[in-house]
Design a protein around this motif. Sequence first.
Motif, PDB file in Angstrom:
ATOM      1  N   GLU A 118     -45.828  68.780  16.377  1.00 45.13           N
ATOM      2  CA  GLU A 118     -46.741  69.460  15.347  1.00 45.13           C
ATOM      3  C   GLU A 118     -47.927  69.519  15.727  1.00 45.13           C
ATOM      4  O   GLU A 118     -48.659  70.794  15.903  1.00 45.13           O
ATOM      5  CB  GLU A 118     -46.694  68.833  14.074  1.00 45.13           C
ATOM      6  N   ALA A 119     -48.674  68.792  16.486  1.00 47.83           N
ATOM      7  CA  ALA A 119     -50.117  69.048  17.205  1.00 47.83           C
ATOM      8  C   ALA A 119     -50.003  70.095  18.219  1.00 47.83           C
ATOM      9  O   ALA A 119     -50.815  70.741  18.675  1.00 47.83           O
ATOM     10  CB  ALA A 119     -50.807  67.579  17.346  1.00 47.83           C
ATOM     11  N   ALA A 120     -48.803  69.717  19.133  1.00 49.28           N
ATOM     12  CA  ALA A 120     -48.865  70.585  20.272  1.00 49.28           C
ATOM     13  C   ALA A 120     -48.796  71.997  19.932  1.00 49.28           C
ATOM     14  O   ALA A 120     -49.260  72.788  20.451  1.00 49.28           O
ATOM     15  CB  ALA A 120     -47.478  70.012  21.142  1.00 49.28           C
ATOM     16  N   VAL A 121     -47.847  72.372  18.835  1.00 48.24           N
ATOM     17  CA  VAL A 121     -47.542  73.758  18.309  1.00 48.24           C
ATOM     18  C   VAL A 121     -48.933  74.240  17.749  1.00 48.24           C
ATOM     19  O   VAL A 121     -49.105  75.420  18.110  1.00 48.24           O
ATOM     20  CB  VAL A 121     -46.495  73.594  17.251  1.00 48.24           C
ATOM     21  N   SER A 122     -49.561  73.454  17.142  1.00 48.06           N
ATOM     22  CA  SER A 122     -50.796  73.968  16.721  1.00 48.06           C
ATOM     23  C   SER A 122     -51.856  74.341  17.569  1.00 48.06           C
ATOM     24  O   SER A 122     -52.626  75.551  17.664  1.00 48.06           O
ATOM     25  CB  SER A 122     -51.433  72.791  15.758  1.00 48.06           C
ATOM     26  N   GLU A 123     -51.734  73.400  18.781  1.00 45.93           N
ATOM     27  CA  GLU A 123     -52.732  73.867  19.818  1.00 45.93           C
ATOM     28  C   GLU A 123     -52.210  75.141  20.581  1.00 45.93           C
ATOM     29  O   GLU A 123     -53.197  76.009  21.046  1.00 45.93           O
ATOM     30  CB  GLU A 123     -52.687  72.415  20.686  1.00 45.93           C
ATOM     31  N   PHE A 124     -50.990  75.125  20.861  1.00 39.52           N
ATOM     32  CA  PHE A 124     -50.411  76.470  21.471  1.00 39.52           C
ATOM     33  C   PHE A 124     -50.838  77.655  20.671  1.00 39.52           C
ATOM     34  O   PHE A 124     -51.325  78.583  21.298  1.00 39.52           O
ATOM     35  CB  PHE A 124     -48.964  76.359  21.598  1.00 39.52           C
ATOM     36  N   LEU A 125     -50.563  77.524  19.326  1.00 37.76           N
ATOM     37  CA  LEU A 125     -51.008  78.825  18.499  1.00 37.76           C
ATOM     38  C   LEU A 125     -52.514  78.944  18.511  1.00 37.76           C
ATOM     39  O   LEU A 125     -53.237  80.220  18.237  1.00 37.76           O
ATOM     40  CB  LEU A 125     -50.437  78.652  17.163  1.00 37.76           C
ATOM     41  N   ARG A 126     -53.371  77.915  18.838  1.00 37.50           N
ATOM     42  CA  ARG A 126     -54.953  78.108  18.746  1.00 37.50           C
ATOM     43  C   ARG A 126     -55.455  78.879  19.884  1.00 37.50           C
ATOM     44  O   ARG A 126     -56.413  79.408  19.864  1.00 37.50           O
ATOM     45  CB  ARG A 126     -55.556  76.443  18.735  1.00 37.50           C
ATOM     46  N   VAL A 127     -54.565  78.938  20.916  1.00 42.36           N
ATOM     47  CA  VAL A 127     -54.927  79.802  22.241  1.00 42.36           C
ATOM     48  C   VAL A 127     -55.264  81.387  21.673  1.00 42.36           C
ATOM     49  O   VAL A 127     -56.288  81.798  21.923  1.00 42.36           O
ATOM     50  CB  VAL A 127     -53.930  79.718  23.305  1.00 42.36           C
ATOM     51  N   GLY A 128     -54.354  81.673  20.783  1.00 44.82           N
ATOM     52  CA  GLY A 128     -54.565  83.038  20.264  1.00 44.82           C
ATOM     53  C   GLY A 128     -55.682  83.047  19.372  1.00 44.82           C
ATOM     54  O   GLY A 128     -56.454  84.373  19.507  1.00 44.82           O
ATOM     55  N   SER A 129     -56.200  82.364  18.703  1.00 45.35           N
ATOM     56  CA  SER A 129     -57.120  82.391  17.832  1.00 45.35           C
ATOM     57  C   SER A 129     -58.414  81.987  18.508  1.00 45.35           C
ATOM     58  O   SER A 129     -59.479  82.667  18.357  1.00 45.35           O
ATOM     59  CB  SER A 129     -57.017  81.390  16.529  1.00 45.35           C
ATOM     60  N   ALA A 130     -58.520  81.376  19.570  1.00 45.90           N
ATOM     61  CA  ALA A 130     -59.501  81.039  20.448  1.00 45.90           C
ATOM     62  C   ALA A 130     -59.986  81.967  21.294  1.00 45.90           C
ATOM     63  O   ALA A 130     -61.235  82.708  21.194  1.00 45.90           O
ATOM     64  CB  ALA A 130     -59.409  79.638  20.990  1.00 45.90           C
ATOM     65  N   VAL A 131     -59.047  82.440  21.833  1.00 42.66           N
ATOM     66  CA  VAL A 131     -59.297  83.932  22.951  1.00 42.66           C
ATOM     67  C   VAL A 131     -58.115  84.706  22.823  1.00 42.66           C
ATOM     68  O   VAL A 131     -57.058  84.763  23.508  1.00 42.66           O
ATOM     69  CB  VAL A 131     -59.161  83.214  24.354  1.00 42.66           C
ATOM     70  N   PRO A 132     -58.388  85.508  21.674  1.00 43.48           N
ATOM     71  CA  PRO A 132     -56.920  86.366  21.471  1.00 43.48           C
ATOM     72  C   PRO A 132     -56.612  87.480  22.477  1.00 43.48           C
ATOM     73  O   PRO A 132     -55.546  87.662  22.629  1.00 43.48           O
ATOM     74  CB  PRO A 132     -57.649  87.564  20.186  1.00 43.48           C
ATOM     75  N   GLU A 133     -57.637  87.733  23.464  1.00 42.29           N
ATOM     76  CA  GLU A 133     -57.217  88.686  24.660  1.00 42.29           C
ATOM     77  C   GLU A 133     -56.685  87.889  25.861  1.00 42.29           C
ATOM     78  O   GLU A 133     -56.397  88.365  26.926  1.00 42.29           O
ATOM     79  CB  GLU A 133     -58.385  89.564  24.986  1.00 42.29           C
ATOM     80  N   SER A 134     -56.525  86.522  25.647  1.00 38.66           N
ATOM     81  CA  SER A 134     -56.168  85.592  26.827  1.00 38.66           C
ATOM     82  C   SER A 134     -54.808  86.205  27.307  1.00 38.66           C
ATOM     83  O   SER A 134     -53.865  86.320  26.646  1.00 38.66           O
ATOM     84  CB  SER A 134     -56.260  84.287  26.533  1.00 38.66           C
ATOM     85  N   VAL A 135     -54.601  86.257  28.573  1.00 39.54           N
ATOM     86  CA  VAL A 135     -53.232  86.272  29.280  1.00 39.54           C
ATOM     87  C   VAL A 135     -52.583  85.145  29.060  1.00 39.54           C
ATOM     88  O   VAL A 135     -50.993  85.503  29.101  1.00 39.54           O
ATOM     89  CB  VAL A 135     -53.260  86.723  30.888  1.00 39.54           C
ATOM     90  N   LEU A 136     -52.843  84.010  28.547  1.00 34.09           N
ATOM     91  CA  LEU A 136     -52.006  82.871  28.328  1.00 34.09           C
ATOM     92  C   LEU A 136     -51.562  82.772  26.798  1.00 34.09           C
ATOM     93  O   LEU A 136     -50.720  82.160  26.589  1.00 34.09           O
ATOM     94  CB  LEU A 136     -52.909  81.632  28.446  1.00 34.09           C
TER      95      LEU A 136
END
Length: 448
Positions: A118-136
């Motif tokens: 659950e924590a891992a999923v939350s972090e993976f999804l946080r990539v998009g909220s932290a840097v929406p334009e990221s290639v990752l």
Amino acid sequence: MNRLRFANAFPDDPRAPAVYYIALQREFDQNNWEETVNMAARLVTWQPAPPSDLTTEALLLSGHSLSELARYAEAEQAYRDALATMAENDERRGSVRENLAAAVYRQAEQLADAGNVEAAVSEFLRVGSAVPESVLRANAEYDAASLLITANLWDQAISVLTSFRRAFPDHELIDTVPAKLALAYRETEQWERAADELQQMVALATTPEERRENLLIAAELYDQAGNREKAIDTWRDYANSHPEPADVYMEAANRLSELYQEEGDTERRDYWLRKQMETVDDAPEAADDRMRYLAASASATLAREALARYDSIRLTLPLNESMTAKTDALERAVNAYQKTASYGLSSFSTEAGYQIAHIYGRLGADLMDSERPTGLSELELAQYELLLEEQAYPFEDNAIDIHEQNIRRAREGIFDEWVRRSYEALKVLLPGRYRKEEVTSGVVYELD
């Protein structure tokens, strides 16, 4: 070392921060990550405060070093602090934001490796909220979905996958989404949506066998969902494109005949009934028991239709015309039931035997019940009756012979509904003989 001694000896000297930064840069260049982090922390908190550009550089070196040390949460904060000190038009902002996104992504990977889904999923999804334009971002969301599937968290997986599909329709992994969604929908018993995904998999299939299997499963799932229209379309697509393996083709054709029966479309139903018969007829040696059963069942359905048409024809005046229509229908019905019997299945053979006997017996009875011409004298009417009896008797004799053949199956241990009905018919046709019979343990014994 001379630079460090100077900076340490004269921290209030305006030149000290810059000199200290040179020493910091040297440690970083030599991959001394821990020392770089410690020195950067000192430079950032230097008093009096150093120029902002030095603070930014120190934070960046700290972020890079923390990443090398796999201390990604600290690296993320270092990059955030660096961005806060950078000018908006600084050309490095884009790359620093990507570094920040990478730090979040690596934290997610660490949590996943530790089994904290659950924590891992939350972090993976946080990539998009932290840097929406990221290639990752796309990969991070895809990895979140894959992790959810591995953990059998189907509803969350569906939500993430559908969002991924909307956001990244051209991503290199987009073609793998239908298979994942199909699995998730099946696990949550969303049969029609699962079938829709399998249809996409059919279009993406790289081999004929993969296409065939996906199409077959899609058809079954539409059936399970109760969507008759989509089920018909998919079963038909399967049957028209995959005549092999023959046993699976037979099941598809059988299901199509059932669905068209439900639709009330007898013309298309009959087409797929005949297809089942043709498959067995074309290669009888290759047919297994199930295939022969389906072919016999299909034949019996068509025979029953022919019987119904035969039964519907009344003998009316002029008799020769209605008799022609009746005998034509008789021939078609008898041939249809003989075809049914040819498949060699006792349950259908006994039905065929009974019904063929019924057909002949019915014609004899219909002749005797047919309309009489008007205006005949008593003598002429008697002669007409005699003529009818002469025509009717052969049909009745045929009926008796065939019923007797049918009841002999009891000696083989076959005493089903149709054998019993033949026995009942014979008690009417030949009461003097068959009303004396005894039935013991389901077997007919003739009393001579």
